[in-house]
Design a protein around this motif. Structure first.
Motif, PDB file in Angstrom:
ATOM      1  N   ALA A 139       0.830  -1.209   0.000  1.00 25.35           N
ATOM      2  CA  ALA A 139       0.000   0.000   0.000  1.00 25.35           C
ATOM      3  C   ALA A 139       0.867   1.262   0.000  1.00 25.35           C
ATOM      4  N   THR A 140       1.967   1.235   0.745  1.00 28.62           N
ATOM      5  CA  THR A 140       2.875   2.385   0.784  1.00 28.62           C
ATOM      6  C   THR A 140       3.454   2.660  -0.603  1.00 28.62           C
ATOM      7  N   LEU A 141       3.936   1.608  -1.253  1.00 29.11           N
ATOM      8  CA  LEU A 141       4.522   1.775  -2.578  1.00 29.11           C
ATOM      9  C   LEU A 141       3.468   2.186  -3.602  1.00 29.11           C
ATOM     10  N   ASP A 142       2.280   1.619  -3.472  1.00 32.61           N
ATOM     11  CA  ASP A 142       1.186   1.987  -4.367  1.00 32.61           C
ATOM     12  C   ASP A 142       0.879   3.487  -4.247  1.00 32.61           C
ATOM     13  N   SER A 143       0.903   4.003  -3.039  1.00 37.91           N
ATOM     14  CA  SER A 143       0.621   5.429  -2.817  1.00 37.91           C
ATOM     15  C   SER A 143       1.690   6.321  -3.421  1.00 37.91           C
ATOM     16  N   ARG A 144       2.873   5.743  -3.661  1.00 36.84           N
ATOM     17  CA  ARG A 144       3.969   6.506  -4.270  1.00 36.84           C
ATOM     18  C   ARG A 144       4.012   6.360  -5.788  1.00 36.84           C
ATOM     19  N   GLY A 145       3.028   5.661  -6.341  1.00 36.42           N
ATOM     20  CA  GLY A 145       2.956   5.538  -7.793  1.00 36.42           C
ATOM     21  C   GLY A 145       3.559   4.276  -8.369  1.00 36.42           C
ATOM     22  N   VAL A 146       4.011   3.364  -7.513  1.00 42.92           N
ATOM     23  CA  VAL A 146       4.526   2.084  -7.995  1.00 42.92           C
ATOM     24  C   VAL A 146       3.342   1.212  -8.426  1.00 42.92           C
ATOM     25  N   THR A 147       3.479   0.549  -9.570  1.00 37.42           N
ATOM     26  CA  THR A 147       2.408  -0.297 -10.102  1.00 37.42           C
ATOM     27  C   THR A 147       2.709  -1.763  -9.823  1.00 37.42           C
ATOM     28  N   PHE A 148       1.743  -2.464  -9.239  1.00 42.31           N
ATOM     29  CA  PHE A 148       1.911  -3.890  -8.941  1.00 42.31           C
ATOM     30  C   PHE A 148       1.201  -4.739  -9.992  1.00 42.31           C
ATOM     31  N   ILE A 149       1.887  -5.785 -10.428  1.00 46.54           N
ATOM     32  CA  ILE A 149       1.308  -6.769 -11.353  1.00 46.54           C
ATOM     33  C   ILE A 149       0.916  -7.972 -10.505  1.00 46.54           C
ATOM     34  N   GLU A 150      -0.381  -8.160 -10.368  1.00 48.27           N
ATOM     35  CA  GLU A 150      -0.911  -9.138  -9.415  1.00 48.27           C
ATOM     36  C   GLU A 150      -0.342 -10.544  -9.614  1.00 48.27           C
ATOM     37  N   PRO A 151       0.032 -11.217  -8.536  1.00 47.05           N
ATOM     38  CA  PRO A 151       0.438 -12.626  -8.658  1.00 47.05           C
ATOM     39  C   PRO A 151      -0.773 -13.503  -8.921  1.00 47.05           C
ATOM     40  N   GLY A 152      -0.508 -14.706  -9.400  1.00 46.21           N
ATOM     41  CA  GLY A 152      -1.595 -15.625  -9.702  1.00 46.21           C
ATOM     42  C   GLY A 152      -1.866 -16.591  -8.565  1.00 46.21           C
ATOM     43  N   ASP A 153      -2.985 -17.309  -8.680  1.00 45.38           N
ATOM     44  CA  ASP A 153      -3.330 -18.368  -7.737  1.00 45.38           C
ATOM     45  C   ASP A 153      -2.862 -19.703  -8.284  1.00 45.38           C
ATOM     46  N   GLY A 154      -2.474 -20.594  -7.401  1.00 47.60           N
ATOM     47  CA  GLY A 154      -2.111 -21.929  -7.861  1.00 47.60           C
ATOM     48  C   GLY A 154      -1.147 -22.610  -6.923  1.00 47.60           C
ATOM     49  N   TYR A 155      -0.536 -23.669  -7.427  1.00 46.32           N
ATOM     50  CA  TYR A 155       0.417 -24.447  -6.640  1.00 46.32           C
ATOM     51  C   TYR A 155       1.715 -23.665  -6.510  1.00 46.32           C
ATOM     52  N   LEU A 156       2.186 -23.475  -5.276  1.00 41.40           N
ATOM     53  CA  LEU A 156       3.406 -22.722  -5.023  1.00 41.40           C
ATOM     54  C   LEU A 156       4.569 -23.664  -4.759  1.00 41.40           C
ATOM     55  N   ALA A 157       5.781 -23.169  -4.964  1.00 37.39           N
ATOM     56  CA  ALA A 157       6.968 -24.015  -4.806  1.00 37.39           C
ATOM     57  C   ALA A 157       7.077 -24.602  -3.410  1.00 37.39           C
ATOM     58  N   CYS A 158       6.540 -23.899  -2.405  1.00 39.18           N
ATOM     59  CA  CYS A 158       6.616 -24.363  -1.021  1.00 39.18           C
ATOM     60  C   CYS A 158       5.624 -25.481  -0.719  1.00 39.18           C
ATOM     61  N   GLY A 159       4.732 -25.776  -1.690  1.00 36.25           N
ATOM     62  CA  GLY A 159       3.736 -26.824  -1.495  1.00 36.25           C
ATOM     63  C   GLY A 159       2.351 -26.307  -1.179  1.00 36.25           C
ATOM     64  N   TRP A 160       2.259 -25.039  -0.782  1.00 30.27           N
ATOM     65  CA  TRP A 160       0.945 -24.444  -0.530  1.00 30.27           C
ATOM     66  C   TRP A 160       0.244 -24.162  -1.861  1.00 30.27           C
ATOM     67  N   VAL A 161      -1.074 -24.050  -1.775  1.00 34.31           N
ATOM     68  CA  VAL A 161      -1.874 -23.642  -2.933  1.00 34.31           C
ATOM     69  C   VAL A 161      -2.571 -22.340  -2.565  1.00 34.31           C
ATOM     70  N   GLY A 162      -2.384 -21.310  -3.379  1.00 35.83           N
ATOM     71  CA  GLY A 162      -3.000 -20.014  -3.096  1.00 35.83           C
ATOM     72  C   GLY A 162      -2.374 -18.923  -3.931  1.00 35.83           C
ATOM     73  N   LYS A 163      -2.640 -17.685  -3.537  1.00 38.98           N
ATOM     74  CA  LYS A 163      -2.137 -16.536  -4.286  1.00 38.98           C
ATOM     75  C   LYS A 163      -0.703 -16.241  -3.885  1.00 38.98           C
ATOM     76  N   GLY A 164       0.145 -16.059  -4.873  1.00 42.19           N
ATOM     77  CA  GLY A 164       1.537 -15.762  -4.561  1.00 42.19           C
ATOM     78  C   GLY A 164       2.508 -16.113  -5.672  1.00 42.19           C
ATOM     79  N   ARG A 165       2.040 -16.865  -6.676  1.00 38.61           N
ATOM     80  CA  ARG A 165       2.957 -17.217  -7.761  1.00 38.61           C
ATOM     81  C   ARG A 165       3.094 -16.042  -8.717  1.00 38.61           C
ATOM     82  N   MET A 166       4.309 -15.776  -9.134  1.00 35.35           N
ATOM     83  CA  MET A 166       4.567 -14.628 -10.006  1.00 35.35           C
ATOM     84  C   MET A 166       3.756 -14.738 -11.289  1.00 35.35           C
TER      85      MET A 166
END
Length: 408
Positions: A137-164
């Motif tokens: 949120a801090t970076l967003d307020s400074r004009g930095v643009t975020f490209i949302e990560p995707g949902d799916g199987y992650l390298a750590c074994g979890w499934v959820g949002k966080g994959r590039m």
């Protein structure tokens, strides 16, 4: 992206291997790419990989000054037209949000005035942690643009949002960010035709042409990206429907007439890129025509001219036609714009090598009523779509609009 100076930052996550594909895609698109790698990134992939892909020095150390006349992190910060960090770890996002400059990447980011894009990659629980969300949120307020990560199987074994985000999605996002804004399209109803038609001879054979539909589909995507309500009427093509675009598939010239003509009264802009057959077999055989020792003659009849019909019905609409020619390009285009009551015509010579049917590139000549010809350089069809939409903009405003009003 052609000739854009892009600084690619890579931080320490397993998704660093995807950054190689991104660097390659950007370079192939004509961008000038320089890479900065954190110490963590070098645990996953080597600088040599990016040196080979970009043909540029890879920056890894703030204090490694190869050119004594320049301060490396200032020089590369000033050079960049845009900065993309992919993958971006929670650690990097935290340091950047708090202005910490303890390596080459963070130091350069504090020195650059170029737009910054961040593609996060981390465990789902890390991504949802309040500290990380606050830093984003801090970076967003400074004009930095975020490209949302995707949902799916992650390298750590979890499934959820966080994959590039995938490299092709990042590339498309960055490309879209570089497109010109065309506010005149917002809320407009746009009708685009694309592709060839097929005129049936028998259950096996048909007559058609070489149109791929790529130009029409690129125009539909560009117009939709600019906020237009787009209906795309397409002949048989092997292309995916642009996201957000309403697509209607047809096969023959007759079917295209039956769809396009009734829709025309509802739209603000119609762009007719489709290569519609001028002739169709007068007789369609119910069974396959068997070969014999005799020549085969197929009697043809004219199809109805959709573009001429739209021109005759034109009231408030802007009507743009296309002319695919092999000779006398300007002469045919000038005659067609008058005969069919068009506001603009786009002509191209399909005999030119490397442009036209089925190619990813094209080179066009644009003619508006009472204006000089406008010629484009050879461009990719996505870039050409924006070039064409920019050329259409004056038809909605100023002198062109007043002329259209007086002719009603």
């Amino acid at each position: 992206m052609n000739n854009r100076n892009i600084l690619l930052g890579i931080t320490g996550g397993v998704a660093a291997f995807k950054a190689a594909a991104l660097a390659s895609t950007l370079s192939q698109a004509g961008a000038n790419v320089k890479v900065i790698m954190s110490a963590g990134a070098r645990e996953f992939i080597t600088p040599l990989t990016f040196q080979a892909l970009t043909r540029e020095r890879v920056y890894t150390d703030t204090f490694l000054e190869e050119d004594v006349e320049k301060i490396a992190h200032i020089d590369v910060a000033d050079w960049a037209d845009m900065v993309i960090v992919a993958p971006a770890t929670a650690n990097f996002i935290g340091k950047y949000a708090h202005g910490i400059a303890d390596d080459m990447l963070t130091t350069t980011l504090l020195a650059t005035t170029a737009p910054v894009y961040i593609a996060p990659a981390m465990n789902v629980n890390m991504y949802e942690h309040s500290a990380v969300l606050d830093n984003i949120a801090t970076l967003d307020s400074r004009g930095v643009t975020f490209i949302e990560p995707g949902d799916g199987y992650l390298a750590c074994g979890w499934v959820g949002k966080g994959r590039m985000a995938e490299p092709e999605d990042i590339f498309r996002f960055l490309s879209k960010e570089q497109k010109p804004a065309l506010p005149y399209l917002k809320g407009k109803k746009v009708l685009i035709t694309a592709g060839p038609t097929r005129e049936t001879i028998d259950p096996v054979r048909f007559l058609s042409n070489r149109s791929s539909g790529k130009t029409g589909f690129a125009l539909a995507q560009a117009a939709q990206d600019q906020g237009a309500d787009v209906t795309l009427v397409s002949g048989p093509v092997q292309l995916d429907t642009p996201p957000g675009v309403k697509r209607i598939d047809v096969v023959s010239a007759k079917e295209m007439w039956e769809v396009v003509v009734p829709l025309f009264s509802e739209v603000d802009l119609a762009i007719k890129t489709a290569a519609v057959a001028d002739y169709t077999p007068k007789e369609t055989f119910r069974h396959k025509v068997k070969k014999s020792d005799e020549d085969l003659y197929i009697k043809m009849e004219r199809t109805r001219d959709i573009l001429a019909e739209l021109g005759a019905r034109k009231n408030k609409q802007i009507l743009v036609g296309f002319a695919a020619e092999t000779k006398n390009l300007n002469q045919y285009a000038e005659a067609k714009i008058k005969e069919k009551n068009l506001d603009m015509i786009v002509a191209n010579n399909v005999n030119d090598t490397g442009v036209g049917f089925a190619s990813d590139d094209n080179q066009i000549t644009i003619l508006r009523r009472d204006h000089e010809l406008v010629k484009s350089d050879k461009k990719g069809k996505e870039e050409l779509a924006y070039f064409l939409l920019e050329e259409i903009q004056p038809l909605f405003e100023g002198e062109d609009a007043r002329v259209r009003e007086s002719n009603r």
